[in-house]
Design a protein around this motif. Sequence first.
Motif, PDB file in Angstrom:
ATOM      1  N   THR A  28      -4.892   4.366  -9.228  1.00 25.68           N
ATOM      2  CA  THR A  28      -4.824   3.180  -8.464  1.00 25.68           C
ATOM      3  C   THR A  28      -4.506   2.105  -9.673  1.00 25.68           C
ATOM      4  O   THR A  28      -5.288   2.231 -10.693  1.00 25.68           O
TER       5      THR A  28
ATOM      6  N   VAL B  97      -2.025   2.620  -4.978  1.00 31.68           N
ATOM      7  CA  VAL B  97      -3.332   3.187  -4.592  1.00 31.68           C
ATOM      8  C   VAL B  97      -3.690   4.533  -4.295  1.00 31.68           C
ATOM      9  O   VAL B  97      -2.692   5.089  -3.514  1.00 31.68           O
TER      10      VAL B  97
ATOM     11  N   GLY C 130      -7.312  -2.112   1.146  1.00 32.77           N
ATOM     12  CA  GLY C 130      -6.871  -0.474   1.020  1.00 32.77           C
ATOM     13  C   GLY C 130      -7.928   0.382   1.849  1.00 32.77           C
ATOM     14  O   GLY C 130      -7.659   1.708   1.444  1.00 32.77           O
TER      15      GLY C 130
ATOM     16  N   THR D 176       1.341   4.540   0.670  1.00 34.99           N
ATOM     17  CA  THR D 176       1.142   5.968   1.601  1.00 34.99           C
ATOM     18  C   THR D 176       1.294   7.091   1.026  1.00 34.99           C
ATOM     19  O   THR D 176       2.142   7.460   0.117  1.00 34.99           O
TER      20      THR D 176
ATOM     21  N   ASP E 182      -9.628   4.004  -5.899  1.00 37.69           N
ATOM     22  CA  ASP E 182      -9.552   2.483  -5.510  1.00 37.69           C
ATOM     23  C   ASP E 182     -10.537   1.633  -6.294  1.00 37.69           C
ATOM     24  O   ASP E 182     -11.741   1.996  -6.164  1.00 37.69           O
TER      25      ASP E 182
ATOM     26  N   TYR F 260       0.908  -1.104  -0.019  1.00 36.54           N
ATOM     27  CA  TYR F 260      -0.027  -0.044   0.109  1.00 36.54           C
ATOM     28  C   TYR F 260       0.867   1.287   0.019  1.00 36.54           C
ATOM     29  O   TYR F 260       1.504   1.425   0.803  1.00 36.54           O
TER      30      TYR F 260
END
Length: 552
Positions: A482, A492, A90, A53, A551, A51
């Motif tokens: 995404t 993402v 996510g 960030t 997403d 994932y």
Amino acid sequence: MRYGLQIVVSLVLGMSVAGAARGERLVLASASYGKNIVAICEADGKVIWQYKTGGPKRGHTGHHDVHLLKNGNILFHDDWRVVKEMTLGGEVVWRYDSGTMNGNKGKRVDVHAFQRLDNGLTMIVESGVGRIIEVDKKGKIHTEIKMKRDGRQNTRMARKLTNGNYLTCSERPGVVTEYDKTGKIVWEYMIKTRVYGATRLKNGNTLIASGGGSSVVEVTPGGKVVWEIKGSVPGAKIGLKWTTFVTELSNGNFVIGNCHAGPDNPQIFEITRDKRVVWAFNKFDVFGNGLACSQVLDEKQSALVRKLLAKKGKGKKAAGIGVGAKPIEGATVIFDGTRKMLDEKWTYWKGPRFSSSLPIKWKIVKDPVDSGTVMMTDDPAARGGKYGTADVVTKEKYRDFRLHIEFLVMKRRGNSGVYLQNRYEIQILDGDKTKHGMGAVINETPSPYHAYNGTGKWNSYDIVFRAARFKDGKRSEKAKVTMYFNGKKVHVNQEINKVWGGKNSGIDGGNMGGRGITDVPGGLKLQCEGHDVRYRNIWIKKLDLKGGDTDF
């Protein structure tokens, strides 16, 4: 040779000593300092989930704590104020903002440590304001402990102990402190370094990672040092740098976090009491030099993660993701392998460097793997790597969309690129694992190279893209993307800051160094750079994404 490769032999030989089924072991790790990633890896470093960030623009704030919860969700942060709970899909299902909630608005507050407790409350240690709180799902405080305000109110790692007390680490004055339920200091050890982590061992001693002291020590309740490694691990050729997380495993071994130690030292390793390293982890290309927090998952936790990822993967496969995926409802096929569709729906991008001429010179050739025909990036104008001379772009222009595209790189170092809105490149470059490499949102993210099938094999990108938004003629929201790479989610809600590569790379590339993005739609562009890269099965669906989430 990197240490992560050297350790394989000792890992195999040391299995009986370690007493753990490392084939089942997974590693949850979180890193900042430019990487801004939370990922789950196999014991050998293979990434199975990640994932990206957001992280602050500075690129290093946050990522000082991370946990896998009993429900399979992840408790993490990507700044120093907000703690989040996220599913493996996510989706953020809970958050607590220490910068604004429960009396903190307008105050200086940083969060470096947190923990989900067995009673469902979440312990959060608020540095600056100097308090330990336990909050429920609604953000209500159930417990509040004031920390001593002499530097001890600014912590790194902290944990609630089985006796109900709190063990905290403070870089300055370099002390590990145990508070009881009333906030009274009942034990502490002054290590006099920028200490990062500590854990209470089963024997009652405390294992301490000294942070900037480049050491790990075990001390008794009376403060006597009974075990220590400092500077390096004897006989293992491991240099210690900024020691961070420390954990005691059920087999009695210790897991040590080794941050800022460079590419040739493991970022995490397991060591026995007689100081033998029986496992090491080094995934520098993914986590870089900022892997400060991690959790080695046991067999039960690893099985839960694998089950959830398998369930998630099956659901996504049916939604038109991965090699061979059929168009979803409402999608338009923009390349079906025929010359007719290539000429009907595509044309050359006549940018500043354009030097070819219609009709399109790209070839339609036999699929080298399956039946049918495919598109081949072959145009004499681009030979020698002259991108922008013979790139093809759709005649239709798009704002928000969902895209499926499949590509095959015939030879090593094969190079092309998929340009969203003829602005933002998703790189295709065999052999490159950097931010300029395969699957990267070019120069914005690390390459998710682990998802790549390799040369001579078909690969797929499945993308949801949201165009930049504008207010009063100025960009108010950056473009977001995404992406699934061969069915694995690799980006993402990734913001895209600029058009890279200059004026020859795509529209707006020459505006203000690529930052002068305009509020006009653009086509899907494929790059011709003098390499044999082939495309097939391209379809796209127009979207109208009201919110900022891409997403899927």
